[in-house]
Write a protein that holds these residues in place. Structure first.
Motif, PDB file in Angstrom:
ATOM      1  N   GLU A 224      25.494  24.378  36.472  1.00  0.00           N
ATOM      2  CA  GLU A 224      24.398  25.193  35.952  1.00  0.00           C
ATOM      3  C   GLU A 224      24.860  26.353  35.068  1.00  0.00           C
ATOM      4  O   GLU A 224      24.041  27.056  34.475  1.00  0.00           O
ATOM      5  CB  GLU A 224      23.568  25.761  37.109  1.00  0.00           C
ATOM      6  CG  GLU A 224      22.814  24.723  37.923  1.00  0.00           C
ATOM      7  CD  GLU A 224      23.690  23.991  38.931  1.00  0.00           C
ATOM      8  OE1 GLU A 224      23.223  22.986  39.493  1.00  0.00           O
ATOM      9  OE2 GLU A 224      24.840  24.443  39.162  1.00  0.00           O
ATOM     10  N   ALA A 225      26.168  26.557  34.981  1.00  0.00           N
ATOM     11  CA  ALA A 225      26.705  27.699  34.230  1.00  0.00           C
ATOM     12  C   ALA A 225      26.562  27.482  32.726  1.00  0.00           C
ATOM     13  O   ALA A 225      26.737  26.370  32.220  1.00  0.00           O
ATOM     14  CB  ALA A 225      28.163  27.922  34.591  1.00  0.00           C
ATOM     15  N   ASP A 226      26.253  28.569  32.001  1.00  0.00           N
ATOM     16  CA  ASP A 226      26.153  28.485  30.540  1.00  0.00           C
ATOM     17  C   ASP A 226      26.727  29.727  29.852  1.00  0.00           C
ATOM     18  O   ASP A 226      26.370  30.046  28.722  1.00  0.00           O
ATOM     19  CB  ASP A 226      24.709  28.262  30.111  1.00  0.00           C
ATOM     20  CG  ASP A 226      23.753  29.337  30.599  1.00  0.00           C
ATOM     21  OD1 ASP A 226      24.221  30.327  31.199  1.00  0.00           O
ATOM     22  OD2 ASP A 226      22.532  29.189  30.388  1.00  0.00           O
ATOM     23  N   GLY A 227      27.626  30.430  30.514  1.00  0.00           N
ATOM     24  CA  GLY A 227      28.261  31.596  29.890  1.00  0.00           C
ATOM     25  C   GLY A 227      28.931  32.467  30.941  1.00  0.00           C
ATOM     26  O   GLY A 227      29.019  32.056  32.109  1.00  0.00           O
ATOM     27  N   ILE A 228      29.418  33.649  30.612  1.00  0.00           N
ATOM     28  CA  ILE A 228      29.252  34.248  29.304  1.00  0.00           C
ATOM     29  C   ILE A 228      30.634  34.570  28.693  1.00  0.00           C
ATOM     30  O   ILE A 228      30.955  34.098  27.617  1.00  0.00           O
ATOM     31  CB  ILE A 228      28.419  35.551  29.402  1.00  0.00           C
ATOM     32  CG1 ILE A 228      27.028  35.246  29.963  1.00  0.00           C
ATOM     33  CG2 ILE A 228      28.285  36.199  28.040  1.00  0.00           C
ATOM     34  CD1 ILE A 228      26.159  36.504  30.132  1.00  0.00           C
ATOM     35  N   LYS A 229      31.459  35.361  29.381  1.00  0.00           N
ATOM     36  CA  LYS A 229      32.691  35.845  28.742  1.00  0.00           C
ATOM     37  C   LYS A 229      33.750  36.212  29.764  1.00  0.00           C
ATOM     38  O   LYS A 229      33.444  36.774  30.815  1.00  0.00           O
ATOM     39  CB  LYS A 229      32.367  37.077  27.879  1.00  0.00           C
ATOM     40  CG  LYS A 229      33.504  37.512  26.971  1.00  0.00           C
ATOM     41  CD  LYS A 229      33.679  36.556  25.825  1.00  0.00           C
ATOM     42  CE  LYS A 229      34.991  36.808  25.089  1.00  0.00           C
ATOM     43  NZ  LYS A 229      36.183  36.400  25.860  1.00  0.00           N
ATOM     44  N   THR A 230      34.984  35.880  29.435  1.00  0.00           N
ATOM     45  CA  THR A 230      36.130  36.277  30.248  1.00  0.00           C
ATOM     46  C   THR A 230      36.814  37.494  29.627  1.00  0.00           C
ATOM     47  O   THR A 230      36.607  37.814  28.454  1.00  0.00           O
ATOM     48  CB  THR A 230      37.164  35.142  30.346  1.00  0.00           C
ATOM     49  OG1 THR A 230      37.632  34.831  29.018  1.00  0.00           O
ATOM     50  CG2 THR A 230      36.555  33.900  30.980  1.00  0.00           C
ATOM     51  N   GLY A 231      37.652  38.147  30.428  1.00  0.00           N
ATOM     52  CA  GLY A 231      38.460  39.259  29.932  1.00  0.00           C
ATOM     53  C   GLY A 231      39.691  39.433  30.783  1.00  0.00           C
ATOM     54  O   GLY A 231      39.653  39.176  31.995  1.00  0.00           O
ATOM     55  N   HIS A 232      40.793  39.839  30.145  1.00  0.00           N
ATOM     56  CA  HIS A 232      42.014  40.100  30.913  1.00  0.00           C
ATOM     57  C   HIS A 232      42.959  40.990  30.117  1.00  0.00           C
ATOM     58  O   HIS A 232      43.243  40.768  28.938  1.00  0.00           O
ATOM     59  CB  HIS A 232      42.747  38.803  31.257  1.00  0.00           C
ATOM     60  CG  HIS A 232      44.095  39.055  31.846  1.00  0.00           C
ATOM     61  ND1 HIS A 232      45.280  38.823  31.159  1.00  0.00           N
ATOM     62  CD2 HIS A 232      44.452  39.559  33.049  1.00  0.00           C
ATOM     63  CE1 HIS A 232      46.308  39.160  31.939  1.00  0.00           C
ATOM     64  NE2 HIS A 232      45.828  39.603  33.074  1.00  0.00           N
ATOM     65  N   THR A 233      43.398  42.034  30.769  1.00  0.00           N
ATOM     66  CA  THR A 233      44.553  42.810  30.352  1.00  0.00           C
ATOM     67  C   THR A 233      45.275  43.186  31.635  1.00  0.00           C
ATOM     68  O   THR A 233      44.736  43.053  32.734  1.00  0.00           O
ATOM     69  CB  THR A 233      44.158  44.101  29.587  1.00  0.00           C
ATOM     70  OG1 THR A 233      43.417  44.952  30.459  1.00  0.00           O
ATOM     71  CG2 THR A 233      43.364  43.790  28.331  1.00  0.00           C
ATOM     72  N   GLU A 234      46.495  43.679  31.491  1.00  0.00           N
ATOM     73  CA  GLU A 234      47.257  44.066  32.680  1.00  0.00           C
ATOM     74  C   GLU A 234      46.534  45.169  33.449  1.00  0.00           C
ATOM     75  O   GLU A 234      46.491  45.167  34.682  1.00  0.00           O
ATOM     76  CB  GLU A 234      48.651  44.542  32.266  1.00  0.00           C
ATOM     77  CG  GLU A 234      49.550  44.865  33.453  1.00  0.00           C
ATOM     78  CD  GLU A 234      50.967  45.212  33.029  1.00  0.00           C
ATOM     79  OE1 GLU A 234      51.724  45.739  33.870  1.00  0.00           O
ATOM     80  OE2 GLU A 234      51.320  44.960  31.860  1.00  0.00           O
ATOM     81  N   GLU A 235      45.937  46.100  32.723  1.00  0.00           N
ATOM     82  CA  GLU A 235      45.243  47.202  33.367  1.00  0.00           C
ATOM     83  C   GLU A 235      43.924  46.747  33.993  1.00  0.00           C
ATOM     84  O   GLU A 235      43.556  47.173  35.096  1.00  0.00           O
ATOM     85  CB  GLU A 235      44.962  48.308  32.344  1.00  0.00           C
ATOM     86  CG  GLU A 235      44.286  49.540  32.936  1.00  0.00           C
ATOM     87  CD  GLU A 235      43.964  50.576  31.879  1.00  0.00           C
ATOM     88  OE1 GLU A 235      43.540  51.686  32.258  1.00  0.00           O
ATOM     89  OE2 GLU A 235      44.112  50.287  30.669  1.00  0.00           O
ATOM     90  N   ALA A 236      43.190  45.879  33.304  1.00  0.00           N
ATOM     91  CA  ALA A 236      41.854  45.471  33.768  1.00  0.00           C
ATOM     92  C   ALA A 236      41.905  44.415  34.848  1.00  0.00           C
ATOM     93  O   ALA A 236      40.977  44.292  35.653  1.00  0.00           O
ATOM     94  CB  ALA A 236      41.042  44.957  32.582  1.00  0.00           C
ATOM     95  N   GLY A 237      42.993  43.636  34.895  1.00  0.00           N
ATOM     96  CA  GLY A 237      43.000  42.473  35.769  1.00  0.00           C
ATOM     97  C   GLY A 237      42.184  41.360  35.131  1.00  0.00           C
ATOM     98  O   GLY A 237      41.914  41.367  33.922  1.00  0.00           O
ATOM     99  N   TYR A 238      41.780  40.404  35.945  1.00  0.00           N
ATOM    100  CA  TYR A 238      41.015  39.271  35.438  1.00  0.00           C
ATOM    101  C   TYR A 238      39.526  39.514  35.687  1.00  0.00           C
ATOM    102  O   TYR A 238      39.112  39.715  36.831  1.00  0.00           O
ATOM    103  CB  TYR A 238      41.465  37.976  36.103  1.00  0.00           C
ATOM    104  CG  TYR A 238      42.841  37.538  35.672  1.00  0.00           C
ATOM    105  CD1 TYR A 238      42.996  36.613  34.636  1.00  0.00           C
ATOM    106  CD2 TYR A 238      43.984  38.056  36.274  1.00  0.00           C
ATOM    107  CE1 TYR A 238      44.258  36.208  34.222  1.00  0.00           C
ATOM    108  CE2 TYR A 238      45.247  37.661  35.871  1.00  0.00           C
ATOM    109  CZ  TYR A 238      45.379  36.739  34.844  1.00  0.00           C
ATOM    110  OH  TYR A 238      46.628  36.340  34.439  1.00  0.00           O
TER     111      TYR A 238
END
Length: 405
Positions: A224-238
């Motif tokens: 059922e998933a249709d998005g949205i966005k991933t993000g990763h930096t060393e400081e932010a984590g996953y």
């Protein structure tokens, strides 16, 4: 002496009395709000239709959002296209700054002239930092000017714990957001730009002969998933902002600070499953919500109030009957009344008598015009109001009318 028939009657009566005395109606289950256990530094889930925050933890904590930032970059681009300020087929120049940015890219080079449409795919699907800078420079002349617009839009959307210093999410002082702000932004993307929103469900994209997959694992593992966005930096984590829809319910989730790509996807799926298993989105009809209120000094004695917009309310499954609506307005209402004029609001109230919570409030407007009455009728209504107020003052606990219904 008691005969046999009397004995039988007495016995039957005694059995009936014992049955009545021993019978205890089952106590109604207490109305409660389900809770989730998610392994992330900060997380939140919102129902995109009702706008209600369904579950959260440290949701206002200001954290580096990494590439989740690109959701705002795309929101501004979608808006500019919608308003005719940005041509989706226009070809765009690639600067050296965009070319050299590094991180995740769509491999743009200064020799190329990508279209705006290609950049949108490059941002939504490939998380291209080069695409973000190229788009920002094309739209506003510089990434810094574009970031100013991002912050203005964040304020407009009610994102109270976000500040953007760039269009990519690269670590920078003063660049932060929160799980709550990101789910609000995700819901706004779906609500305000439904056609462009479909980009977020794209599993891969090919540019200049090079195919790259979307890093959002739930597009493959959660139907059922249709998005949205991933993000990763060393400081932010996953990090991951996810979205999915079943029936009339659409959830947007955000998890910040998980420890791996796999973990952010798993925690997002856990949160989505929790939501769909435990909650339902209701859309009460106008007939259920409208209320008739008294009007003074008008040609009509009353007017119907109706919700200014469609009403959606999210409640725990099995507790739909615990939802009620309570009208609030400042009485007395006096003519003239204009059709569409806001005269109060109605609260969606959830819970039992001992423990209730207002889930949301919706503006209530007049369903039609009510003209001002003649001078004589206005004087008569003035006497009626004076008499009513006098009675209320004499009545113990008779506070001035609040208009609650």
């Amino acid at each position: 002496m008691v005969n046999t028939s009397q004995s039988r009657l007495i016995g039957i009566f005694a059995l009936l009395m014992m049955a009545v005395i021993s019978f205890r109606p089952a106590a109604a289950e207490a109305v409660s709000w389900p809770t989730a256990n998610i392994d992330a530094k900060s997380w939140a889930m919102i129902d995109a239709r009702s706008g209600q925050v369904i579950a959260s933890h440290n949701a206002d904590q200001e954290l580096p959002p990494a590439s989740l930032t690109k959701m705002m970059t795309l929101y501004l681009a979608f808006e500019d296209i919608k308003l005719g300020r940005l041509d989706i087929d226009a070809r765009v120049s690639v600067s050296k700054k965009a070319w050299k940015i590094g991180g995740s890219t769509m491999f743009l080079e200064p020799r190329m002239k990508p279209t705006v449409k290609e950049l949108l795919h490059g941002i939504a699907t490939l998380s291209g930092n080069d695409a973000c800078i190229t788009l920002a420079e094309h739209v506003d002349g510089s990434e810094e000017a574009f970031a100013d617009r991002m912050n203005a839009k964040a304020k407009e959307l009610g994102l109270q714990h976000s500040h953007f210093a760039n269009a990519t999410g690269f670590p920078q002082d003063g660049h932060y957001s929160s799980a709550l702000d990101m789910v609000k932004l995700g819901a706004a993307l779906w609500r305000d730009h439904p056609e462009m929103y479909k980009l977020f469900g794209e599993k891969e994209y090919t540019f200049d002969g090079r195919s790259q997959p979307n890093r959002n694992r739930i597009l493959w593992s959660y139907p059922e998933a249709d998005g949205i966005k991933t993000g990763h930096t060393e400081e932010a984590g996953y990090c991951l902002v996810g979205s999915a829809e079943k029936g009339s319910t659409r959830f947007v989730t955000a998890v910040f600070g998980t420890n791996s790509d796999r973990a952010r996807a798993q925690q997002t799926k856990t949160l989505l499953k929790f939501g769909f298993r435990n909650f339902v989105t209701l859309r009460p009809t106008e007939r259920e919500i409208r209320r008739q209120v008294e009007i003074f000094e008008g040609t009509e004695a009353s007017v119907w109030l109706k919700p200014a917009a469609p009403v959606w309310v999210t409640v725990p499954k099995g507790n739909e009957s615990a939802l009620s609506f309570r009208l609030r307005y400042d009485a007395p209402l006096k003519a003239p009344i204009n059709k569409g004029q806001q005269l109060g609001s109605i609260d969606a109230v959830f819970g039992d008598k001992g423990n209730t919570e207002v889930l949301q409030s919706v503006a209530m407007v007049a369903a039609r015009d009510v003209e001002r009455a003649s001078w004589v009728m206005r004087q008569w209504d003035g006497i009626r109001l004076w008499w009513r107020e006098s009675e209320q003052e004499e009545s113990e606990g008779g506070s001035a009318e609040s208009g609650n219904q």
